[in-house]
Scaffold this active site. Sequence first.
Site, short mmCIF file in Angstrom:
data_model
loop_
_atom_site.label_atom_id
_atom_site.label_comp_id
_atom_site.label_asym_id
_atom_site.label_seq_id
_atom_site.Cartn_x
_atom_site.Cartn_y
_atom_site.Cartn_z
N THR A 197 -21.15 -34.72 6.97
CA THR A 197 -21.94 -33.50 6.74
C THR A 197 -23.07 -33.36 7.76
O THR A 197 -23.80 -32.39 7.71
CB THR A 197 -22.56 -33.51 5.33
OG1 THR A 197 -23.40 -34.66 5.22
CG2 THR A 197 -21.49 -33.57 4.26
N SER A 198 -23.23 -34.31 8.67
CA SER A 198 -24.34 -34.27 9.62
C SER A 198 -23.84 -33.82 10.99
O SER A 198 -22.64 -33.74 11.23
CB SER A 198 -24.97 -35.66 9.72
OG SER A 198 -24.08 -36.54 10.37
N GLY A 239 -29.35 -39.68 5.98
CA GLY A 239 -29.43 -39.21 7.36
C GLY A 239 -30.81 -38.76 7.75
O GLY A 239 -31.52 -38.11 7.00
N SER A 281 -19.40 -44.80 11.38
CA SER A 281 -18.60 -43.67 10.90
C SER A 281 -18.83 -42.44 11.76
O SER A 281 -19.78 -42.36 12.53
CB SER A 281 -18.96 -43.37 9.45
OG SER A 281 -20.34 -43.14 9.36
N ARG A 282 -17.93 -41.48 11.62
CA ARG A 282 -18.15 -40.16 12.21
C ARG A 282 -18.95 -39.34 11.21
O ARG A 282 -19.05 -39.68 10.04
CB ARG A 282 -16.81 -39.46 12.46
CG ARG A 282 -15.97 -40.13 13.52
CD ARG A 282 -14.76 -39.26 13.83
NE ARG A 282 -13.83 -39.95 14.69
CZ ARG A 282 -13.96 -40.07 16.01
NH1 ARG A 282 -15.00 -39.53 16.63
NH2 ARG A 282 -13.06 -40.72 16.72
N ALA A 283 -19.49 -38.22 11.70
CA ALA A 283 -20.23 -37.32 10.82
C ALA A 283 -19.32 -36.77 9.75
O ALA A 283 -18.16 -36.45 10.02
CB ALA A 283 -20.81 -36.17 11.63
N SER A 337 -20.89 -49.63 -1.75
CA SER A 337 -20.44 -48.97 -0.54
C SER A 337 -21.04 -49.63 0.71
O SER A 337 -20.33 -50.04 1.63
CB SER A 337 -20.85 -47.49 -0.62
OG SER A 337 -20.83 -46.89 0.64
N THR A 369 -22.76 -42.10 14.38
CA THR A 369 -22.86 -43.02 15.52
C THR A 369 -21.55 -43.05 16.31
O THR A 369 -21.57 -43.11 17.56
CB THR A 369 -23.25 -44.42 15.02
OG1 THR A 369 -24.55 -44.33 14.44
CG2 THR A 369 -23.30 -45.43 16.16
N ASP A 396 -25.17 -39.68 -6.70
CA ASP A 396 -25.35 -40.95 -6.01
C ASP A 396 -25.67 -42.01 -7.03
O ASP A 396 -26.82 -42.21 -7.38
CB ASP A 396 -26.52 -40.82 -5.03
CG ASP A 396 -26.02 -40.84 -3.60
OD1 ASP A 396 -24.94 -41.40 -3.37
OD2 ASP A 396 -26.71 -40.31 -2.74
#
Lengths: 504, 504
Positions: free
Chosen positions: A212-213, A182, A208-210, A278, A217, A270
């Site tokens: 952790t941010s 992000g 996707s939706r947030a 992914s 979008t 990660d």
Amino acid sequence: MSHHKGEHLLPLTARKMGIDTHQELTIYLRSDSHVCYSEGFSALSRVQVEAGNRVIIATLHIVNNDALLDQQIGFSDSAWNRMALEEGDHVCVYHPKPLESLSHVRAKVFGHRLTTDQINGIVQDIAAGLYADVHLAAFITACGHNRLNRREIVDLTRAMIGAGSQLQWPQNIVVDKHCVGGLPGNRTSPILVPILAAAGLTMPKTSSRAITSPAGTADTMETLTEVRLSLQQIRDIVSQHGGCLAWGGSVRLSPTDDLLIRVERALELDSEGQLIASVLSKKIAAGATHVLIDIPVGTTAKVRDSKSAERLSNLLKSVAQDLGLQVRIMVSDGSQPVGRGIGPALEGLDILAVLKNQADAPKDLKNRSAEIAGALLEMAGKADNGEGFKKALAIIESGKAWQKFVDICNAQGGLKQPPVAPYRYNMVAHQHGTVSGINNRLLSQLAKLAGAPADPAAGIVCYAKLGDQVKKGETLLTIHAESPGELDYAVAYLDEHSQLITLS
Amino acid sequence: MSHHKGEHLLPLTARKMGIDTHQELTIYLRSDSHVCYSEGFSALSRVQVEAGNRVIIATLHIVNNDALLDQQIGFSDSAWNRMALEEGDHVCVYHPKPLESLSHVRAKVFGHRLTTDQINGIVQDIAAGLYADVHLAAFITACGHNRLNRREIVDLTRAMIGAGSQLQWPQNIVVDKHCVGGLPGNRTSPILVPILAAAGLTMPKTSSRAITSPAGTADTMETLTEVRLSLQQIRDIVSQHGGCLAWGGSVRLSPTDDLLIRVERALELDSEGQLIASVLSKKIAAGATHVLIDIPVGTTAKVRDSKSAERLSNLLKSVAQDLGLQVRIMVSDGSQPVGRGIGPALEGLDILAVLKNQADAPKDLKNRSAEIAGALLEMAGKADNGEGFKKALAIIESGKAWQKFVDICNAQGGLKQPPVAPYRYNMVAHQHGTVSGINNRLLSQLAKLAGAPADPAAGIVCYAKLGDQVKKGETLLTIHAESPGELDYAVAYLDEHSQLITLS
């Protein structure tokens, strides 16, 4: 049939507990219930739950009070929805059979290569909701570091694609874009889609939706139009207009990815192999053939140095090649936010300003969008090498991108004006100076404290850019909030974190 | 101080939810609560919870109904107890700081050796309840297979000892015993302790309750006397009588072991390194210097072949050597249950019969106990090599072991007669034949279905032994239950699992 020994019990009666445990399917039974007693179930036992032909494996929490009766079984929201239950439905519980695919996870712990079939088995069981979070954690850890080779990453990607829905398009070229990690305000997709669609390309964008941010979008686009589209709506809108801007959550493209990402975040692990599977599984499931991957590099971004960016790029490219996907990597500046707005509606306003070609539109967002769109135009043969950026800028400046954006939003249910937050607070410079540092992480946190993304109008407008000369009293950023309490809360945070913007 | 940004919020009011989530410390907040909103907490977020000087990190579940009010915070039983809360206490919540020790877990994923300090950091954070189950799963997986070397296993063992209470004894020799893996009815400890104490040795025995088996030694001993002893009671009773038979759960010897074992069970992952650290940390924390480890081998036991038993033995011995612990391994027959009773009280009756030297006492339990006691007598220099077994038998047959057992039980709160179950069912042989197979796992399951260990009198009495000649109509086993419903349920299971005892 040893897992079916519960069949002599009376069925239990289903109750919705009203507890959200996210992906961890959870059931609740009384500690003194007959079934706990006779089956020997205890807290955290894994329990197979059947209602009609619907089966899940869930984690048991034990209730020690009168929230449940003896013959009742409670369900978390996720378990309730997955079983499509109604209040009072009859449900049976069993000891689950051991999952064969967990033996493959154990084989990976022992350092073995997994076969294509074994990887498929694991991914199918994850998609079916049969793994508890501890099993997902073990799988992620066992595949960590470099323990998946290129062939295993390719197999994992294919298995993840196969476990969900897939979109197919008649066009030979379908473009898409992904940003690794992000950067606040880096909301280029809603600008790219109309540019590329206006250039005659196909770009079925799901976002996707947030998690952790302060905004994903999909959260931003939701302030401008409807984003919950069915697969059929996506097919229709893209066929007619060349692009869409939909929320990915409603169409189950690579759904195992969503499950794995949650646990990866909790572990802060990660693995490159899983990151690549992914990203690429989502794109291929959406039908993409040509993908631009943006890797912002900066000390407060996800990828912190160019060496890490290069290693990731190389592995991404080789796996994409095996999957027949054209990929280009763009390593970009991740040292500061992009645009001015941080938060769904505030980012939406930046997007409108760029697309409408307004004089006050943020130049960095416009240029970055045109660079990415330009690279995709070149990859798709719509522009000569080195000409893409100019062509993309021209599509914006001609108004064609804006017209395409309006058409797409209208097809998705109508273009809306983003909401405006009534409560504001300006952070001003306490001295003259040059902006020498902006902390992406603290800015994101501040926007979340102001209410983003749950309050769509909340967030930050950040006027300062690195290198700017500012005067004492000049506004560096404005906090937007939907309630006075949240504004106060964000202001208090700001007071404690003056290093958020550094002047020198 | 970024984790302390919640300090401007009003404190929340604590409520006990009455939900048992075992070790996974869990809190509950309303989805529309101010704190979820402004902190951006969502389902499964990790949350730092503070009340006075007590701090935990817990996993968040979101409540979507009126079980909680806006300013209330609910606690699972484990979280409530660990914070020592009372209804209505004021509580603050924060985003937790990243745990430094998780970076060491990640280093292990990347294949690095961990330093002594890093291992200590991990174990201390686990003991402090700061790891979610997914973190424990990642640690277990990262250390799986052979990824801990001998030095790391030694460090892990020492760290686990240091994270809990420790007992110290003036004697130079303190004996103990461990059995790897369950064999139904193999309840030798209550016989060993009085034999060895009667021989003048010190044996401060702490035992666990059943987790997945029909009885643990603590469950069995609880049908005979009080087992919830404080550290001081253990010290006093052992000083006076040479031994005790206490429940380990009340004295926190190597408490991280209990946390890890739960997750290892869920993953069905038995790393040798962690198994060894688990066993040896408990023994050293109890002050043992000489330990006999029994490894039953059999097709339905935990260790299934002699090769696995040998590999485990060698590693156990080398780590024990580095820790200054004398260990002897006894690989024993794990092909069938030991004694007749399976279940707390039924095993208690076998123990009484052996210690009282009754003619009908199960010979296999008596001989196995004497073998283990004999080996420990030899290790401790109380018997010449090869003479221990005979000496141990003599201590039983002289009545000295029984007298010592009575003294110890009286010191622990009085000797009780085990309870008797009113409902019985006999499984009889449907043909003449020789007993050719007994399935340990199915027998354990049957005893649990009859109610063990929650119903102390419930369980199985198994009369059949491998090689026995039986006649048609002869009783092979009797199910004991405390309620007619449970008896029916166990009988139904038996009808479906006739392969539990095989005749040929």
